[in-house]
Design a protein around this motif. Sequence first.
Motif: not given
Length: 702
Positions: A413-418
Amino acid sequence: MIRVQLSFLAVIVVSTAIIAKVVYIQFVEEDKWQKIAKENALDYKVTKAIRGDIYAENDALLATSVPSFKLSFDPMIAADSVYKNGIAVLCDSLSKHFKDKTSEEYYRKINDARLAKRRYLVLTNRPINYYEQQRLAKWPIFNQGQRRGGVLFEKISKRTYPFGDLAERLIGRIDEKGSGIVGLEKSFNDTLAGINGEALYQKIAGGDWKPIQTNSRIRPIDGYDIYSSIDVNMQEMASNALENRVITTDADFGCVVIMDVKTGYVKAMANLSRTKEDSTFSERYNYAIGDYGSIDPGSTFKLASALALFQHTDVKLNDTVETGNRRFRYADAVMTDDGPGGRLTVQQAFEYSSNIGVSKLMNKYFNQTDPQRNLLIDYFEKLWLAKPLNFQIVGEAQPIIKRPTDPTWSGVTIPWLSIGYECKVSPLQILTLYNGIANNGKLMKPQIVKEIRKADRRIKQYVPIILNEQMCSPEALRKAQTILRGVVQRGTARSINSRAYQIAGKTGTSQKVVNRGGRKRYVKQYKTSFVGYFPADNPKYSCIVVIDNPRRGKRSGGGIAAPVFRKIADQLHARDVEMRQMSSSGSFTMADVSNFPRKHIGHKKDLNVIAKELNVVTVDSSGTMDWVRPFRRKLAVQWKKHRLSSKGVPNVIGMTLRDALYVLENRKMKVSFAGRGRVKSQSVMPGASIPSDGKILLILKK
């Protein structure tokens, strides 16, 4: 005794007659008397309040209710002497003014109604305006007023939009009942609508209702006026630039928003989408704030990631991150990159919009523990990305940025959200973030309505509102401003770098995801965007451009959306004295436009290349025309339309020989020429039929 009996008998007879009459009326003549009652019924009916106006800056009228009147007449009211002395002149005046009937026809219409004792007569179906009403009120019989002359000026109003379909979705429209259905018309409906009154009407023969003058009338209270922050010139610039781009790239939709940096007031908001019927474009949905324009903003979201890194870690711009061969696996998901690959500095990772570089940094610092993850999402909330802005226009999308407690949260989630995926953030929210950087860290609430007024009296004022006094530390702000300037100087938006003034911003390109067979898959469709501010050394305006699913051209934010930003920025810079003075006082100087060839017809693309090489600011007033005529202005060159003539012989006067040959030979004409230079004259006049032999002689002159 006999008298008493006779009297008693008489009473019985009369009573019986009355009862019989009642029964007869009740059962035999019921339909007749109900019809008469209906025809002579009295009823209180609503009298509409006049809807308030909507204004742009400088009191430009965007929406108004134009008052008009229906002209009707009660021919029974005027006294015989007044009627006889005035009817001939009145009928003659009506005939000359409306030109729909002769004087004799008007006389027969009115006189027949008087003889038939009709109490209500519509004299003309054409509404009259206020000035006509004032003039007609002085005519014979009419000058006696309603009570003694019988004239009725029944007020009606029509909602009009002086600028046509410009900002149609933003301003809004009303329904047949007079209520706002979209845009400002709906959002401020109660303010604009006022309070309706009521008046007594009598139903007369024919089913018409005639107003009756009584003291029981409740007068309507007209609506208040709305004063918006929209600049009509900016709105037109934004709309024209956007329309040109969505057409040339064959996109599905697009939007542009321009904001004043210091105040947060929205100066323009344009939205265009393709119609299914004929593939033309119109304003039907507000993509700048709505759900459809808010899904996966893409790399423009990377500024929020950069701010989190600069605010909550010790990451420096010259630190490095390995991006490898532009493919990187997170668990079962593979992230790809359009960046240069290899080892990049943090600054380069953002300037070249490296998905892998940015996501690896964010994964390292914010995806190792739950406190780190919560810290990141909390910070995004402070940047106003995870909650609504409560914008003044209805229809704002509910933003979505997941928390670790969300059931759909995963290790990726965080890699893609970033990098701007797995979230829903509107273009207006993204613009608000960038506007905060332009405003030295002060996050302003976007607003589009500045005042509510009643005539010259201010009812309410919407002053600038600060959402976050300091969205980041001064050091984090400096780093963010550095990378945004670098994006335009060296990075993915270097094609729009200007030597006349500084631009700072970020490109965005997000690939679309569709649900197929219960699984989400990426398809070859993209949302392209660019958001930034200018002049970067002393920002005045911020702007976002979004073009969705372009089918032609380089499908990237730098190739599709950024040129629209540059075109708008050039035009605003050219017309703004203050910005030009700031540019000329710094290291950025504008070229002298006096050397640019004027009144020489050319292809727009070729002239744009020349202007860019000469560092000349251009203002495009040609719309979608390919061939233009340049006109020198004080500090810019303006492109104006040059019509070749769609049929017959095209107009090639002013063109180079090469351009003239291209145009004429495409019309199957045989060209001969004499002289050197540009076309001075042509043997067959522009617009004339092409000669049977197809021949044309061009005279050239330097």
